[in-house]
Motif scaffolding. Structure first.
Motif, short mmCIF file in Angstrom:
data_model
loop_
_atom_site.label_atom_id
_atom_site.label_comp_id
_atom_site.label_asym_id
_atom_site.label_seq_id
_atom_site.Cartn_x
_atom_site.Cartn_y
_atom_site.Cartn_z
N UNK A 59 0.84 -1.20 0.00
CA UNK A 59 0.00 0.00 0.00
C UNK A 59 0.87 1.25 0.00
N UNK A 66 1.32 4.29 -2.78
CA UNK A 66 1.23 5.71 -2.44
C UNK A 66 2.47 6.47 -2.90
N UNK A 113 -6.04 7.35 -5.85
CA UNK A 113 -5.10 6.74 -4.90
C UNK A 113 -5.84 6.00 -3.80
N UNK A 114 -6.90 6.63 -3.26
CA UNK A 114 -7.59 6.03 -2.13
C UNK A 114 -8.24 4.71 -2.52
N UNK A 131 -5.65 2.02 -3.35
CA UNK A 131 -4.98 1.67 -2.10
C UNK A 131 -5.86 0.78 -1.23
N UNK A 132 -7.15 1.11 -1.17
CA UNK A 132 -8.06 0.29 -0.37
C UNK A 132 -8.18 -1.11 -0.94
N UNK A 169 -5.19 -2.97 0.14
CA UNK A 169 -5.34 -3.34 1.55
C UNK A 169 -6.24 -4.56 1.70
#
Lengths: 251, 228
Positions: free
Chosen positions: B158, B162, B201-202, B205-206, B209
Motif C-alpha cells: 500500500x 502511495x 489513490x484512495x 490503495x483500499x 489493503x
C-alpha cells in the motif's frame, strides 16, 4: 559505459551555494520539527475520537483514517498549496497567495495531516495493547479514572508506542524533502537549485544524501537506546513500586 | 461534456497511444513490488547469514536506501546516474529503477523480520529429525517466514503504491502529473481533478489493503488447519 565525471568540490564551498545548502538544512529541520509536533497533536485528537465512547466521534475519525492513509503526502502538499487558497473566500485566499511563507506553511500542514493519520493509528494501537488485566489491576487498587490513566495506562502505552512513533518521525523527516515540489527552499530543493545554476548537482546531491542518512541513523540509534532503556525498567517491579508518583493507597 | 480529461487521468493515451495516469501508478507499483521482492530475498539472506564483508555490504545497501528520501533517490536515478554512466535514461525507466531499489531495501527488512520470527524451536526440531540445513530452510523457515511477513508486505505494498505519486517530479505522466495537467488546462475543473487524484489513490490503495487482508486470513486459516 565509463566513469567520465570529474568531481569539483570547490563549488559547494562557494558561499552562494553553501548558503543554499545551509538554509536547506535549516528549513528541513524546521519542517520536520513543526510537522512532527503538529502531527502528534492531530494524532492525539483522532485517536481519542476513535477510542471515545460516543459513536458520533468514532465513525468520522475511523472513516478519515481509512481514507487518508491511502492518500500520498505529495497530494496533500499540492492540495494545500494550489487548491486550498482557491476554496477559501476570495479575500482570505488572496492574502494567503501573496504571503511569502505560505509554501512553508502549506508544506508543514500537509505533512502533519499525512503523518497525523499514522500517528493516530499508532497511539490507538498503543492504548488498545494495554491488556485489560493492567486496567483492572489499576482499578482494583482504588485509583480514580484520571489516576488510572496518568499513573498506569499512559506510561505503559508510551512504552509500547515509542518505537513506532520514532520510526514515523524518521519517515516524516525524510518526507520533508517532498516540500520541494512547491518551492520550499529545503535541502533537496537546494541540491536541484545548485544543479540548475552550476551543473554541479552530483556533489550537492551527494552531500544532501549523506546528511539525510546520517540524521536518520543517529535518530534511529537514539530511539533504539531509549527503547532498550524503557524496556529494561519495565521488568523491575521494585522500581515501579518505589516511584513516588505512584501513590497507591495502602489501606 | 466530454470526459476526455477523466480518461486521460485514468489511462492516458492507452490503448492507442502511450499509457499514462493511474495505469502507470498501478503498473509501476506492481512491477517494482515484485522486482523488489526478487532482490530482497538474497539481500535479507546476506544480511542474516552472509560473511563479514558481504553481510556488511548488504546492511549498508539496505540502510542507505532506507534512509534516503525517495524523491532524492529519483533525482539520483534520473539526473545523476546518466552523468555517471553516460547513458540517458527515459523518465519511466529511472522511476522504475528508483522504486525497485527503494522497495528491495524495505522488503529485505520485512523478509529478514519474517525469517527471524520463525521460532527457533521449529528449526531445532527439524534439525533433530535429521534434515539438512538447506532442507530445514526450504521446508520450515521459508513457508512459515512467508506467512509471517504477509501483513507487513501488504502494508508495504500500500505504501509503495502511495509513493508512486512522487515519480511525477522526473516527468512521468502518472496520475499526479495528468491531474495537474488537467487542472491547468481547464481551471474550472481544478477542484474536481484534485478530487479524482485523491480518489484514484484512495480506491486503489483500499483494494490493495483488502487483497492483503484476504490473503492474510487465508494463510492463517491454512496454518490453523495444519496445526489441528
Amino acid at each position: 559505459m565509463e566513469f567520465t565525471y570529474e568531481f569539483d568540490w570547490s563549488v559547494i564551498a562557494r558561499h552562494e551555494y553553501r548558503d543554499y545548502l545551509l538554509y536547506g538544512v535549516a528549513y528541513t529541520f524546521i519542517i520536520a520539527f513543526f510537522s512532527t509536533i503538529l502531527s502528534i497533536l492531530i494524532g492525539i485528537v483522532i485517536a481519542s475520537g476513535r477510542l471515545s465512547p460516543v459513536k458520533y466521534f468514532v465513525w468520522p475519525c475511523s472513516a478519515w483514517v481509512g481514507v487518508a492513509r491511502h492518500i500520498p503526502a505529495v497530494f496533500w502538499i499540492l492540495f494545500f498549496y494550489f487548491v486550498f487558497p482557491e476554496i477559501l473566500p476570495d479575500s482570505l485566499g488572496s492574502i494567503l497567495h501573496s504571503w511569502g511563507s505560505y509554501a512553508l506553511l502549506a508544506g508543514i500542514v500537509a505533512l502533519s495531516i499525512d503523518n497525523g493519520t499514522y500517528v493516530s493509528d499508532i497511539l490507538r494501537n498503543g492504548v488498545l495493547a494495554i491488556s485489560s488485566g493492567e486496567r483492572e489491576a489499576a482499578k482494583s487498587c482504588g485509583l480514580t479514572s484520571k489516576q488510572q490513566w496518568v499513573c498506569c495506562l499512559l506510561p505503559l502505552a508510551t512504552r509500547i508506542v515509542l518505537p513506532a512513533l520514532a520510526n514515523r518521525t524518521i519517515h516524516n523527516f525524510k518526507n520533508s524533502s517532498l516540500c520541494m515540489v512547491i518551492g520550499v527552499t529545503e535541502l533537496t530543493w537546494a541540491t536541484q537549485q545548485i544543479e540548475s545554476l552550476s551543473f554541479r548537482g552530483l556533489e550537492a546531491t551527494l552531500v544532501a544524501t549523506i546528511f539525510y542518512i546520517v540524521i536518520s541513523l543517529i535518530f534511529g540509534s537514539v530511539s533504539h537506546k531509549m527503547e532498550n532503556r524503557l524496556n529494561s525498567c519495565r521488568y523491575s517491579a521494585k522500581d515501579v513500586l518505589n516511584k513516588p508518583s505512584l501513590s497507591v493507597p495502602t489501606t | 461534456m466530454s470526459l476526455d480529461w477523466l480518461s486521460f487521468m485514468m489511462i492516458g493515451g492507452w490503448p492507442d497511444g502511450p499509457p499514462g495516469g493511474l495505469l502507470i501508478n498501478i503498473g509501476l507499483a506492481v512491477s517494482c513490488f515484485l522486482m523488489g521482492f526478487i532482490f530482497a530475498v538474497p539481500l535479507a539472506l546476506l544480511r542474516m547469514a552472509g560473511g563479514r564483508i558481504s553481510g556488511f555490504c548488504a546492511t549498508a545497501f539496505i540502510e542507505v536506501l532506507r534512509s534516503t528520501p525517495l524523491i532524492l533517490l529519483l533525482f539520483w536515478c534520473h539526473f545523476l546516474l546518466p552523468i555517471i554512466i553516460g547513458i540517458n535514461i527515459p523518465p519511466l525507466w529511472s522511476a522504475f529503477i528508483a522504486l525497485t531499489l527503494y522497495s528491495s531495501a524495505y522488503q529485505a527488512e520485512i523478509v529478514r523480520a519474517g525469517f527471524s520470527s520463525v521460532p527457533s524451536g521449529e528449526v531445532e526440531a527439524a534439525q533433530a529429525t535429521g534434515l539438512s540445513k538447506s532442507q530445514v530452510f526450504i521446508n520450515i523457515v521459508i513457508p512459515q517466514g512467508l506467512r509471517r511477513m504477509t501483513p507487513a508486505s501488504a502494508s508495504f505494498a500500500v505504501s509503495l503504491f502511495k509513493d508512486t505519486a512522487v515519480i511525477y517530479v522526473v516527468g512521468v505522466i502518472d496520475l499526479m502529473q495528468s491531474g495537474l495537467i488537467a487542472a491547468e488546462r481547464n481551471p474550472n475543473k481544478m477542484l474536481i481533478s484534485y478530487l479524482v487524484m485523491a480518489a484514484g489513490f484512495a480506491v486503489v490503495g483500499m483494494v490493495i489493503s483488502l487483497i492483503g487482508y484476504k490473503l492474510e486470513n487465508r494463510l492463517n486459516f491454512t496454518r490453523k488447519v495444519v496445526s489441528e
